[in-house]
Write a protein that holds these residues in place. Structure first.
Motif, PDB file in Angstrom:
ATOM      1  N   MET A  61      83.772 -38.041  -8.380  1.00 24.87           N
ATOM      2  CA  MET A  61      84.666 -37.047  -8.966  1.00 24.87           C
ATOM      3  C   MET A  61      85.977 -37.693  -9.397  1.00 24.87           C
ATOM      4  SD  MET A  61      84.052 -33.617  -6.631  1.00 24.87           S
ATOM      5  CE  MET A  61      84.885 -32.522  -7.796  1.00 24.87           C
ATOM      6  N   ALA A  62      86.527 -38.571  -8.560  1.00 20.45           N
ATOM      7  CA  ALA A  62      87.773 -39.247  -8.911  1.00 20.45           C
ATOM      8  C   ALA A  62      87.587 -40.118 -10.151  1.00 20.45           C
ATOM      9  CB  ALA A  62      88.262 -40.088  -7.734  1.00 20.45           C
ATOM     10  N   ALA A  63      86.468 -40.841 -10.219  1.00 18.31           N
ATOM     11  CA  ALA A  63      86.205 -41.697 -11.371  1.00 18.31           C
ATOM     12  C   ALA A  63      86.068 -40.862 -12.648  1.00 18.31           C
ATOM     13  CB  ALA A  63      84.937 -42.516 -11.132  1.00 18.31           C
ATOM     14  N   THR A  64      85.417 -39.711 -12.556  1.00 21.73           N
ATOM     15  CA  THR A  64      85.232 -38.852 -13.729  1.00 21.73           C
ATOM     16  C   THR A  64      86.552 -38.251 -14.182  1.00 21.73           C
ATOM     17  OG1 THR A  64      82.982 -38.353 -13.005  1.00 21.73           O
ATOM     18  CG2 THR A  64      83.938 -36.891 -14.655  1.00 21.73           C
ATOM     19  N   TYR A  65      87.426 -37.934 -13.228  1.00 22.41           N
ATOM     20  CA  TYR A  65      88.782 -37.504 -13.596  1.00 22.41           C
ATOM     21  C   TYR A  65      89.436 -38.592 -14.450  1.00 22.41           C
ATOM     22  CZ  TYR A  65      93.732 -36.280 -13.084  1.00 22.41           C
ATOM     23  OH  TYR A  65      95.061 -35.973 -13.330  1.00 22.41           O
ATOM     24  N   GLY A  66      89.317 -39.839 -14.012  1.00 22.55           N
ATOM     25  CA  GLY A  66      89.889 -40.943 -14.775  1.00 22.55           C
ATOM     26  C   GLY A  66      89.242 -41.098 -16.136  1.00 22.55           C
ATOM     27  N   ARG A  67      87.939 -40.902 -16.200  1.00 21.40           N
ATOM     28  CA  ARG A  67      87.220 -41.042 -17.466  1.00 21.40           C
ATOM     29  C   ARG A  67      87.678 -40.004 -18.482  1.00 21.40           C
ATOM     30  NH1 ARG A  67      80.614 -41.565 -17.745  1.00 21.40           N
ATOM     31  NH2 ARG A  67      80.401 -41.912 -19.999  1.00 21.40           N
ATOM     32  N   HIS A  68      87.866 -38.777 -18.039  1.00 22.39           N
ATOM     33  CA  HIS A  68      88.288 -37.714 -18.949  1.00 22.39           C
ATOM     34  C   HIS A  68      89.751 -37.848 -19.368  1.00 22.39           C
ATOM     35  CE1 HIS A  68      84.948 -34.971 -19.459  1.00 22.39           C
ATOM     36  NE2 HIS A  68      84.728 -34.874 -18.164  1.00 22.39           N
ATOM     37  N   THR A  69      90.617 -38.162 -18.437  1.00 19.98           N
ATOM     38  CA  THR A  69      92.060 -38.063 -18.676  1.00 19.98           C
ATOM     39  C   THR A  69      92.731 -39.381 -19.020  1.00 19.98           C
ATOM     40  OG1 THR A  69      92.664 -38.421 -16.354  1.00 19.98           O
ATOM     41  CG2 THR A  69      92.145 -36.140 -17.029  1.00 19.98           C
ATOM     42  N   GLY A  70      92.123 -40.495 -18.629  1.00 19.76           N
ATOM     43  CA  GLY A  70      92.797 -41.786 -18.756  1.00 19.76           C
ATOM     44  C   GLY A  70      93.790 -42.036 -17.647  1.00 19.76           C
ATOM     45  N   LYS A  71      93.974 -41.047 -16.757  1.00 13.21           N
ATOM     46  CA  LYS A  71      94.870 -41.197 -15.612  1.00 13.21           C
ATOM     47  C   LYS A  71      94.042 -41.517 -14.369  1.00 13.21           C
ATOM     48  CE  LYS A  71      96.733 -37.108 -15.883  1.00 13.21           C
ATOM     49  NZ  LYS A  71      97.665 -35.960 -15.615  1.00 13.21           N
ATOM     50  N   THR A  72      94.697 -42.082 -13.364  1.00 14.95           N
ATOM     51  CA  THR A  72      93.987 -42.541 -12.182  1.00 14.95           C
ATOM     52  C   THR A  72      93.544 -41.380 -11.305  1.00 14.95           C
ATOM     53  OG1 THR A  72      95.280 -44.581 -12.182  1.00 14.95           O
ATOM     54  CG2 THR A  72      94.145 -44.020 -10.138  1.00 14.95           C
TER      55      THR A  72
END
Length: 555
Positions: A61-72
């Motif tokens: 889930m954390a990695a996908t947040y990064g994938r969508h937003t470009g934020k960590t």
């Protein structure tokens, strides 16, 4: 935030540092070594704790947040077994270019009274699969170490970082304060390299664009579309480049989903100049270079090429990709001698070949028909999140992506188990968009417990399970390599009852028409829905290999 010079607890400072970085969520499974951190987090008004049922799900889930937003994206686990459960998610983010920070706990490091119970060298374990790993040994260093972890996670190529926070350090007091984020702009490409690239394209017979993982960033798609519209040069994508440009575009040649022999590979072979944008060696290469002849290859990326026996580009344009594409667009003069007829003919032939397959409404469901049904169901901005299995090839080839990051698949680590958590994160970020997880039965069961998390979070989500009661991808390759069919079949639970036991809605496909109706019903009905869909992979080899090679050679 505490005033300068005033002592505060280190765990409070850590949370303040995360807030200063813009952290919105922390996904995880806390342990006793995280209790100071957890207590400090409970007082944050900016960060939401999302409790998951497994650390791997939290990491995905954390990695996908990064994938969508470009934020960590940020995730949390305890020491020992909690930290080891992050390993697959760390590799997923690292290879896939997704910014993520993992925070793990540890026993006291200054005065330990428990021997080696549960203690591993987690930083040594994380070293090979992250961009940065650090054990906090002083609370005074928390601001600089958190800032560095976020900076490196988001710097090209994005990836995973890790900080270990021992419980005695978390309990210390310090007067340190968070550091501000720095303003960073990526360097632009050198003008001479732009000139060389443009000269090569203008003097080519049939240039082609290959859009890879590194080009799947904000603004790059806009510039690439302008470049294609200005020049008319056709484009294709790797699996991680899907959706950068709308795939309904008349110059789209397809997605390189197979290793070789597909229509799109024939189109590449027709080119004498390949502009390779955002190439990443983690993906299977869409073409192989030869030493003595072959097309001229232009490498456009934020970093220089990693040279290997099949990739040694002739020209390298290094800098921000969107800016480099803009510079090339402004400098290029489309050549009247360019000839794209053969390339575009391969695309037309592929569409003609796949149309009757997509219309094949047999039961159990035929993969090309499944892809078409899902595409017909999902709106333009709908997000599908694929787990890993043989169906991924079908969706990569046949599912048209209209917008960036609307087809989330993993062609880097290619792990099973990420489809459901990835879709959950997508549904959290985009509550007004339709989201679907597409999982094989094997991959779904690897993190199926996160169904409870999805229901608890009140998400609107469809989980489509492709049920063949086996590890279908490996079984297919087992047959292709001449081995006997053995060792890859298993039994499944009643998926409808399984979904209902979590408070979700369970459905079972009984015909092709029933699949279409169920997809529409689940799309339009709030809540978490699971669809158990029997699939027929029996003709994978015939359709994906033999027929395609024969047809494409005949053109």
């Amino acid at each position: 935030m505490a005033e300068r010079g005033v002592q505060q607890k280190a765990s409070d400072l850590f949370i303040e540092c995360l807030e200063a970085e813009g952290c919105e969520y922390i996904f995880g499974v806390p342990g006793e070594e995280n209790l100071d951190f957890l207590d400090s987090l409970s007082r944050s008004s900016k960060i939401r704790l999302v409790l998951t049922r497994h650390e791997q799900g939290a990491g995905f889930m954390a990695a996908t947040y990064g994938r969508h937003t470009g934020k960590t994206g940020v995730c949390l686990a305890t020491l020992g077994p909690g930290a080891t459960n992050f390993v697959t998610a760390a590799a997923y983010a690292q290879l896939g270019g997704m910014p993520m920070l993992m925070i793990t706990g540890q026993k006291p490091i200054k005065k330990s009274k428990q021997g080696r119970f549960q203690i591993l060298d987690v930083c040594a374990m994380m070293g090979p699969i992250t961009k940065y790993t650090h054990q906090m040994a002083s609370s005074d260093n928390i601001p600089s170490r958190v800032r560095e972890a976020f900076r490196l996670a988001e710097e090209e190529k994005p990836g995973a970082t890790h900080i270990e926070l021992p419980e005695d350090i978390a309990d210390e007091h310090t007067d340190s304060r968070p550091l501000q984020r720095s303003l960073v702009r990526r360097p632009t490409a050198d003008a001479k390299s732009i000139h060389q690239a443009v000269h090569a394209m203008e003097n080519a017979r049939a240039p082609v664009l290959v859009i890879g993982a590194g080009a799947n960033r904000k603004m790059t798609g806009k510039m690439l579309l302008e470049f294609v519209e200005t020049t008319g040069i056709p484009f294709l994508t790797t699996q991680l480049g899907k959706g950068v440009i709308d795939e309904r575009h008349p110059r789209f040649l397809g997605c390189a989903a197979l290793s070789a022999g597909d229509f799109v590979h024939r189109a590449i072979e027709d080119s004498d100049c390949i502009i390779n944008l955002g190439h990443d060696v983690i993906e299977k290469p869409p073409f192989f270079m030869r030493e003595s002849d072959g097309p001229k290859v232009i490498h456009v990326s934020t970093k220089t090429a990693e040279v290997d026996p099949v990739y040694f580009p002739h020209i390298e344009v290094i800098g921000d990709i969107a800016n480099a594409v803009w510079q090339m667009k402004e400098a290029i003069t489309p050549s009247p001698s360019w000839d794209f007829d053969h390339m575009l003919a391969y695309r037309r032939a592929e569409l003609e070949h796949t149309a009757p397959l997509a219309a094949d409404a047999r039961f159990p469901i035929f993969p090309p028909h499944l892809v078409q049904q899902v595409r017909d169901c999902m709106p333009e901005d709908g997000v599908i999140c694929l787990d890993n299995g043989v169906y991924k090839i079908w969706f990569a080839r046949g599912y048209s992506a209209y917008l960036p990051n609307t087809v989330l698949l993993d062609n880097a680590l290619a792990t099973m188990g990420a489809g459901l958590p990835s879709a959950m994160m997508s549904a959290m970020l985009y509550p007004d968009r339709k989201v679907m997880a597409i999982c094989g039965d094997g991959g779904f069961m690897m993190n199926s417990q996160e169904m409870e998390t999805a229901v608890r979070l009140g998400l609107n989500l469809t989980v489509l399970i492709l049920n063949d009661s086996s590890y279908g991808m490996i079984r297919w390759k087992q047959a292709n390599m001449g081995f006997k069919d053995w060792g890859l079949e298993y039994g499944n639970p009643d998926f409808v009852k399984y979904a209902e036991s979590y408070g979700a809605h369970g459905h079972r496909v009984t015909s092709s028409a029933n699949l279409r109706d169920l997809l529409a019903h689940c799309r339009d009905t709030p809540g978490v829905h699971l669809i158990d869909c029997p699939v027929d992979y029996s003709e994978n080899d015939q359709i994906l290999n033999k027929d395609l090679k024969a047809l494409s050679k005949a053109l």
